[in-house]
Design an enzyme around this catalytic site. Sequence first.
Site, PDB file in Angstrom:
ATOM      1  CG  ASP A 132      -2.010  -1.045   1.134  1.00 40.72           C
ATOM      2  OD1 ASP A 132      -2.114  -1.683   0.068  1.00 40.72           O
ATOM      3  OD2 ASP A 132      -2.747  -1.239   2.118  1.00 40.72           O
ATOM      4  N   GLY A 133       2.023   1.207   0.626  1.00 37.61           N
ATOM      5  CA  GLY A 133       2.904   2.376   0.652  1.00 37.61           C
ATOM      6  C   GLY A 133       3.361   2.785  -0.737  1.00 37.61           C
ATOM      7  CG  ASN A 231      -3.787   6.097   3.597  1.00 32.59           C
ATOM      8  OD1 ASN A 231      -4.759   5.702   2.974  1.00 32.59           O
ATOM      9  ND2 ASN A 231      -2.890   5.270   4.103  1.00 32.59           N
ATOM     10  CG  ASP A 261       0.315  10.628  22.409  1.00 36.49           C
ATOM     11  OD1 ASP A 261       0.725  11.413  23.288  1.00 36.49           O
ATOM     12  OD2 ASP A 261       0.422   9.400  22.497  1.00 36.49           O
TER      13      ASP A 261
END
Length: 345
Positions: A132-133, A231, A261
């Site tokens: 997917d990257g 994404n 965070d």
Amino acid sequence: MFLCFLRRTRSLHGPSPVTKFGPKACMLQNPKAIMHIQDPASQQLTWNKPPKSVLVIKKIRDASLLQPFKELCIFLTESKNMIVYVERKVLEDPEIANDESFGVVIKKFCTFKEDFDDISDRVDFIICLGGDGTLLYASSLFQESVPPVMAFHLGSLGFLTPFNFDTYQSQVTQIIEGNAAIILRSRLKVKVVKEPREKKAVQDRGEEKGLIVKNGESEISRRTVQYQVLNEVVVDRGPSSYLSNVDLFLDGHLITTVQGDGVIVSTPTGSTAYAVAAGASMIHPNVPAILITPICPHSLSFRPIVVPAGVELKIMLCPDARNTAWVSFDGRKRQEICHGDRCVR
């Protein structure tokens, strides 16, 4: 700096789907459309002119992809007479550069370098070899119209890579002949506006408080950068030990201050990535929506929320935040957010 997510205005329910992909591909129109979005099963690829060029993207430093990459390139150049574009750093791999039998094919390649060469009007479609990257990287190369992407599952993840390489010849032939279905994926158009640090003293005196940029108008001194994100946009606390404090605005109204965070703003495609790991739900890619997910929030009052795709979002550091934050776009282009900066969608 602020993150500005640009507004879509063509539909009250969300953005109308793009029907042109790259210089030659488009979607076959179907009069039976609902809410300006076609039934996914009826979305078919068609070509205005026969495709002549293809961009092959291979995962870097993966020896297992060398043989599939070579087989595919030989098939495209010799059997299909396609012009093949390959990234320059891919050909720097010694296993490829020193292969004498593959040298004849390499001479036919057109090469390019990321961030230096614009190939947006030269590539008819894209083939990805990896996970997917690799597909996310292909999306980042085209900040405007993205050519059709054919992704083979040759990596660790396979949410976005549905094709099996064992039958690549027949599947690539179907794409070239325009005999394929299309799955549309929405992207976030994000604008980052950074205030010049030399104006900090003026801002501290309470002057020039207007931080919203309207209709693309801004002061020359402000530096604006725009990204297309497949994404997600992630705002986090970075290396600081303090919790991040960022204000979240929806259509100009303050919704909440996220203390934790960080926060994730994702597309339906990105809902299966970092967002779901942070506790959010998955959203079908055909749903026109934006998912906002806090990362380890310090409060029980803010859970993941889904908003319409047509809204304007703005993220800024809280005025009394003790530290800066960091932002990344599909895991790339990571940069620091300081007081006065903003990101708008």
